[in-house]
Design an enzyme around this catalytic site. Structure first.
Site, PDB file in Angstrom:
ATOM      1  N   TYR A  40      44.290  34.078  38.697  1.00 47.27           N
ATOM      2  CA  TYR A  40      43.391  35.224  38.848  1.00 47.27           C
ATOM      3  C   TYR A  40      42.068  34.867  38.163  1.00 47.27           C
ATOM      4  CZ  TYR A  40      47.325  38.308  40.186  1.00 47.27           C
ATOM      5  OH  TYR A  40      48.390  38.898  40.807  1.00 47.27           O
ATOM      6  N   LEU A 190      48.965  51.079  46.051  1.00 42.70           N
ATOM      7  CA  LEU A 190      47.841  51.748  46.717  1.00 42.70           C
ATOM      8  C   LEU A 190      47.364  50.938  47.919  1.00 42.70           C
ATOM      9  CD1 LEU A 190      45.818  52.818  43.552  1.00 42.70           C
ATOM     10  CD2 LEU A 190      47.451  54.158  44.880  1.00 42.70           C
ATOM     11  N   ARG A 192      46.081  47.953  48.184  1.00 44.95           N
ATOM     12  CA  ARG A 192      44.752  47.376  47.855  1.00 44.95           C
ATOM     13  C   ARG A 192      43.638  48.426  47.912  1.00 44.95           C
ATOM     14  NH1 ARG A 192      48.569  44.223  48.700  1.00 44.95           N
ATOM     15  NH2 ARG A 192      48.318  41.970  48.756  1.00 44.95           N
ATOM     16  N   GLY A 193      43.994  49.654  47.671  1.00 44.12           N
ATOM     17  CA  GLY A 193      42.988  50.710  47.674  1.00 44.12           C
ATOM     18  C   GLY A 193      43.012  51.554  48.933  1.00 44.12           C
TER      19      GLY A 193
HETATM   20  N1  NAP Z   1      52.998  39.276  43.091  1.00 41.73           N
HETATM   21  C1  NAP Z   1      52.002  39.314  43.937  1.00 41.73           C
HETATM   22  O1  NAP Z   1      52.004  38.609  44.945  1.00 41.73           O
HETATM   23  C2  NAP Z   1      50.846  40.244  43.687  1.00 41.73           C
HETATM   24  C3  NAP Z   1      49.870  40.398  44.673  1.00 41.73           C
HETATM   25  C4  NAP Z   1      48.817  41.282  44.421  1.00 41.73           C
HETATM   26  C5  NAP Z   1      48.769  41.973  43.229  1.00 41.73           C
HETATM   27  N2  NAP Z   1      49.739  41.801  42.286  1.00 41.73           N
HETATM   28  C6  NAP Z   1      49.681  42.527  40.995  1.00 41.73           C
HETATM   29  O2  NAP Z   1      49.561  43.913  41.235  1.00 41.73           O
HETATM   30  C7  NAP Z   1      48.461  44.435  40.510  1.00 41.73           C
HETATM   31  C8  NAP Z   1      47.826  45.554  41.280  1.00 41.73           C
HETATM   32  O3  NAP Z   1      47.161  45.014  42.417  1.00 41.73           O
HETATM   33  P1  NAP Z   1      47.386  45.597  43.843  1.00 41.73           P
HETATM   34  O4  NAP Z   1      47.054  44.560  44.835  1.00 41.73           O
HETATM   35  O5  NAP Z   1      48.756  46.174  43.878  1.00 41.73           O
HETATM   36  O6  NAP Z   1      46.313  46.691  43.930  1.00 41.73           O
HETATM   37  P2  NAP Z   1      46.527  48.245  44.283  1.00 41.73           P
HETATM   38  O7  NAP Z   1      47.034  48.919  43.044  1.00 41.73           O
HETATM   39  O8  NAP Z   1      47.254  48.379  45.553  1.00 41.73           O
HETATM   40  O9  NAP Z   1      45.024  48.652  44.532  1.00 41.73           O
HETATM   41  C9  NAP Z   1      44.144  48.578  43.483  1.00 41.73           C
HETATM   42  C10 NAP Z   1      42.830  48.969  43.996  1.00 41.73           C
HETATM   43  O10 NAP Z   1      42.905  50.342  44.385  1.00 41.73           O
HETATM   44  C11 NAP Z   1      41.730  51.001  44.011  1.00 41.73           C
HETATM   45  N3  NAP Z   1      41.949  52.308  43.417  1.00 41.73           N
HETATM   46  C12 NAP Z   1      41.464  53.428  43.879  1.00 41.73           C
HETATM   47  N4  NAP Z   1      41.823  54.469  43.150  1.00 41.73           N
HETATM   48  C13 NAP Z   1      42.539  53.998  42.170  1.00 41.73           C
HETATM   49  C14 NAP Z   1      43.187  54.605  41.092  1.00 41.73           C
HETATM   50  N5  NAP Z   1      43.143  55.888  40.860  1.00 41.73           N
HETATM   51  N6  NAP Z   1      43.854  53.831  40.248  1.00 41.73           N
HETATM   52  C15 NAP Z   1      43.886  52.509  40.451  1.00 41.73           C
HETATM   53  N7  NAP Z   1      43.285  51.858  41.471  1.00 41.73           N
HETATM   54  C16 NAP Z   1      42.615  52.616  42.332  1.00 41.73           C
HETATM   55  C17 NAP Z   1      41.042  50.154  42.999  1.00 41.73           C
HETATM   56  O11 NAP Z   1      39.793  50.013  43.569  1.00 41.73           O
HETATM   57  P3  NAP Z   1      38.452  50.044  42.745  1.00 41.73           P
HETATM   58  O12 NAP Z   1      38.225  48.607  42.515  1.00 41.73           O
HETATM   59  O13 NAP Z   1      37.512  50.698  43.668  1.00 41.73           O
HETATM   60  O14 NAP Z   1      38.699  50.790  41.496  1.00 41.73           O
HETATM   61  C18 NAP Z   1      41.810  48.861  42.897  1.00 41.73           C
HETATM   62  O15 NAP Z   1      40.994  47.741  43.132  1.00 41.73           O
HETATM   63  C19 NAP Z   1      47.528  43.252  40.298  1.00 41.73           C
HETATM   64  O16 NAP Z   1      46.763  43.485  39.180  1.00 41.73           O
HETATM   65  C20 NAP Z   1      48.518  42.113  40.151  1.00 41.73           C
HETATM   66  O17 NAP Z   1      48.903  42.008  38.794  1.00 41.73           O
HETATM   67  C21 NAP Z   1      50.777  40.961  42.519  1.00 41.73           C
END
Ligand code: NAP
Length: 316
Positions: A40, A190, A192-193
């Site tokens: 990352y 979420l 990815r948002g």
């Molecule tokens: N194992 C794997 O393959 C893998 C892959 C991806 C992620 N992950 C892990 O999962 C974690 C979360 O990532 P994700 O891909 O799952 O993202 P997510 O939680 O699905 O989406 C996060 C995005 O949603 C938006 N968002 C809007 N409202 C929000 C709120 N109230 N609270 C939080 N976010 C909000 C944020 O955008 P804004 O930027 O506009 O705030 C943020 O960039 C990562 O940090 C990583 O550690 C693991």
């Protein structure tokens, strides 16, 4: 619930001070599990965590670190390396960047088909013996790989995408996880948002992923509209409803929510106050049935790398 500051490349630029303030706010709110990957921001996120944790007790947090993804200086993805020597090398560098002498959960970010999972897990187990790691985790593996790995050393946690619109794991992977007594950290809660209610077409993550393109995106946003009216009726936001739904799936499932800013974090934390009744859950199932989303969750190249997406995982 877990959070990680997303200041390290995959979700767009972030302000370093705000990223650290977000991590501090999460810790102060009682969050203990911080998830990252050495890839990352090519080590940037680990150094951010080190800075954020300065002055805090190391034992007060659970550090979960992914390794294995290979990237070039421009950030392009080059594949995965999960050989035993690579595991130990990646770990040595992560420990230095994190400023700690142990990682709580260490896991390959993706299964490396060229390397038996037994070799990868065996190397992490050796690092446990040596005191550098506490627990073994896996990410996006299917049921067969999970069983093979668990036979080498108990797997503590599987990290896998799980949300109202990503439910492929329910057929075979989730029952296997439960039968083995493995925990599950759900990412993509979420989508990815997309399920956040704050979606904008400018988001960099949308590029190339079928779910975020053209008619698929239009269809998927119509699902979000259905959620929006349900959220309003509950006095919650769409993001809170999406997180509360994952929380409702079982005590063994921990939602992993990424936030770059404190306002997003506090919105996400608000999901803890949203209680979904059986009637709410039935309404959600109706509004967003298991296969409601249009388009894959990753681009074709990334989908091919997902052991969890192998056909054998979609049949019971
Ligand atoms: N194992 C794997 O393959 C893998 C892959 C991806 C992620 N992950 C892990 O999962 C974690 C979360 O990532 P994700 O891909 O799952 O993202 P997510 O939680 O699905 O989406 C996060 C995005 O949603 C938006 N968002 C809007 N409202 C929000 C709120 N109230 N609270 C939080 N976010 C909000 C944020 O955008 P804004 O930027 O506009 O705030 C943020 O960039 C990562 O940090 C990583 O550690 C693991």
């Amino acid at each position: 619930m877990i959070t990680r500051s997303l200041g390290s490349d995959l979700y767009g630029p972030a302000d370093e001070k705000e990223s650290i303030a977000t991590i501090h706010a999460a810790l102060d709110a009682g969050i203990t599990l911080l998830d990252t990957g050495d890839y990352y921001g090519m080590g940037h996120n680990e150094m951010l965590l080190r800075d954020a944790l300065r002055g805090r007790k190391r034992e007060s947090v659970v550090l979960s670190v992914k390794f294995g993804a290979l990237r070039d200086p421009e950030g392009a993805w080059l594949g995965v390396d999960a050989r035993a020597a690579a595991v130990k090398t990646f770990l040595a560098y992560s420990l230095r960047r994190l400023g700690t002498d142990y990682v709580d959960i260490y896991r390959p970010g993706r299964f490396n088909p060229a390397v038996p999972i037994e070799e990868t897990v065996g190397a992490v187990a050796e690092m446990i013996q040596a005191g550098h790691v506490r627990y073994v985790g896996l990410s996006e593996v299917g049921a067969d790989t999970l069983r093979k790995a668990h036979a080498v050393h108990p797997i503590s946690d599987l990290q896998i995408e799980y949300s109202l619109i990503s439910r492929g794991l329910e057929a075979k992977i989730l029952p296997t996880v439960r039968s083995l007594g493995v925990g599950l950290t759900a990412y993509g809660v979420l989508s990815r948002g997309l399920l956040s209610g704050h979606w904008s077409t400018e988001r960099p993550v949308a590029k190339g992923v079928p779910r975020f393109k053209g008619e698929n995106l239009e269809h998927n946003l119509s699902l979000v509209d259905a959620l929006r009216s349900m959220a309003k009726a509950k006095g919650a936001s769409v993001a809170q409803l999406a997180i509360a739904w994952v929380l409702s799936r079982g005590d063994d499932i921990v939602p992993l929510v990424g936030a770059r800013r404190r306002d997003r974090l506090s919105e996400a934390l608000g999901a803890l106050d949203v209680t979904l009744t059986p009637e709410d859950l039935a309404r959600l199932e109706k509004a967003v049935p298991p296969d409601a989303a249009a388009g894959d969750r990753y681009d074709a190249g990334q989908m091919a790398m997902l052991d969890s997406e192998k056909a054998t995982n979609s049949v019971v």
